[in-house]
Design a protein around this motif. Structure first.
Motif: not given
Length: 284
Positions: A155-166
């Motif tokens: 979840v931590e990594m996914a939240k970071l990734a959501q800043k970059d993409g979908v």
């Protein structure tokens, strides 16, 4: 007061515009989790380390100084894609197949958090603490790389990734350690629902792709679990089962070999391409 309110409104709109610019709608992100067959058990071969399109990226979920990768950053998806010393995974050729078949404007990103030997309970945020109490020491060492909470790290990594993409989908390969567990589909749904809630995702837009264990045609020791995996769409509407039939395995009859991972990964991709409205044309 009106001037101050107007200033706050302008600042808010400015911040929203910055976020919109930062998030690339053509950067498709996929979350991958499970046990050893998602972690990657096969030795990485020379062919797996070349011709990796830079449009295919991996967000490192742990610090790997030996390969110059830092947790939370994106890198060209040259294996290993899970942790620092793991092997080839279905995610490798899933991503390669997608970039080979999607428009050149689309990038693919994967985040892979997996722990060999674990039950699905490890990814239940309300159950993992009690579950990890009695797991073997070697598994605890792997879990420790995620600060004791693999789901939390995902979840931590996914939240970071959501800043970059979908986030466009979730890949699961797990079940060997839950073989015969008729509640498995419900347990998977708990994890899936938690991801939807924790990441503010809509189930109708984020499919779950679940791969079969090594099949009976390969004398898979956990092949009986595939009958349970087959029922997953009855519990999670937007889920799809990826067949492992014909995917070759290693001598232990639990893990796929490199060729098996390549084929299985491409099958995950074929399903995802169909869901995205594309028909596979090229094979990487």
């Amino acid at each position: 007061m009106q001037k101050r309110t107007g200033s706050f409104l302008l600042i808010g709109l400015f911040l929203l515009s910055l976020n919109a610019v930062a998030q690339d709608k053509n950067f498709y992100i996929f979350l991958c989790f499970g046990q050893s067959n998602m972690e990657g058990n096969a030795r990485i071969e020379a062919q797996d380390t070349v011709n990796v399109d830079p449009r295919f990226q991996v967000m490192e979920a742990v610090d790997c100084p030996a390969i110059n990768r830092t947790k939370g950053n994106w890198y060209t998806a040259k294996p290993p894609l899970c942790r620092c010393r793991t092997g080839l995974t279905p995610a490798d050729y899933f991503g390669r197949e997608l970039v080979a078949n999607l428009p050149s404007t689309v990038r693919i990103g994967v985040i892979n958090v997996a722990v060999g030997g674990c039950k699905i309970e490890l990814f239940d945020k309300d159950q993992y603490t009690s579950y990890t109490t009695n797991v073997p020491g070697w598994m605890k060492n792997m879990i420790r790389e995620y600060d004791g909470n693999p789901y939390g790290r995902l979840v931590e990594m996914a939240k970071l990734a959501q800043k970059d993409g979908v986030i466009k989908g979730i890949l699961l390969h797990q079940g060997e350690s839950n073989t015969g567990d008729t509640l498995w589909t419900k347990k998977v749904k708990v994890v899936y629902d938690n991801l939807m809630n924790d990441l503010d995702l809509k189930p109708k837009k984020v499919p779950l792709l679940a791969g079969e264990t090594v099949g009976a045609d390969q004398n898979g020791k956990c092949a009986s679990m595939n009958k349970i995996i087959a029922t997953l769409p009855q519990t999670i509407k937007n889920s799809h089962v990826i067949s492992s039939a014909g995917c070759t395995d290693s001598a232990d009859d639990l893990h796929f070999n490199a060729a098996g991972y390549r084929e299985l990964g491409k099958r995950y991709a074929t399903q995802m391409l169909s869901l995205l409205g594309y028909k596979p044309m090229a094979t990487n």
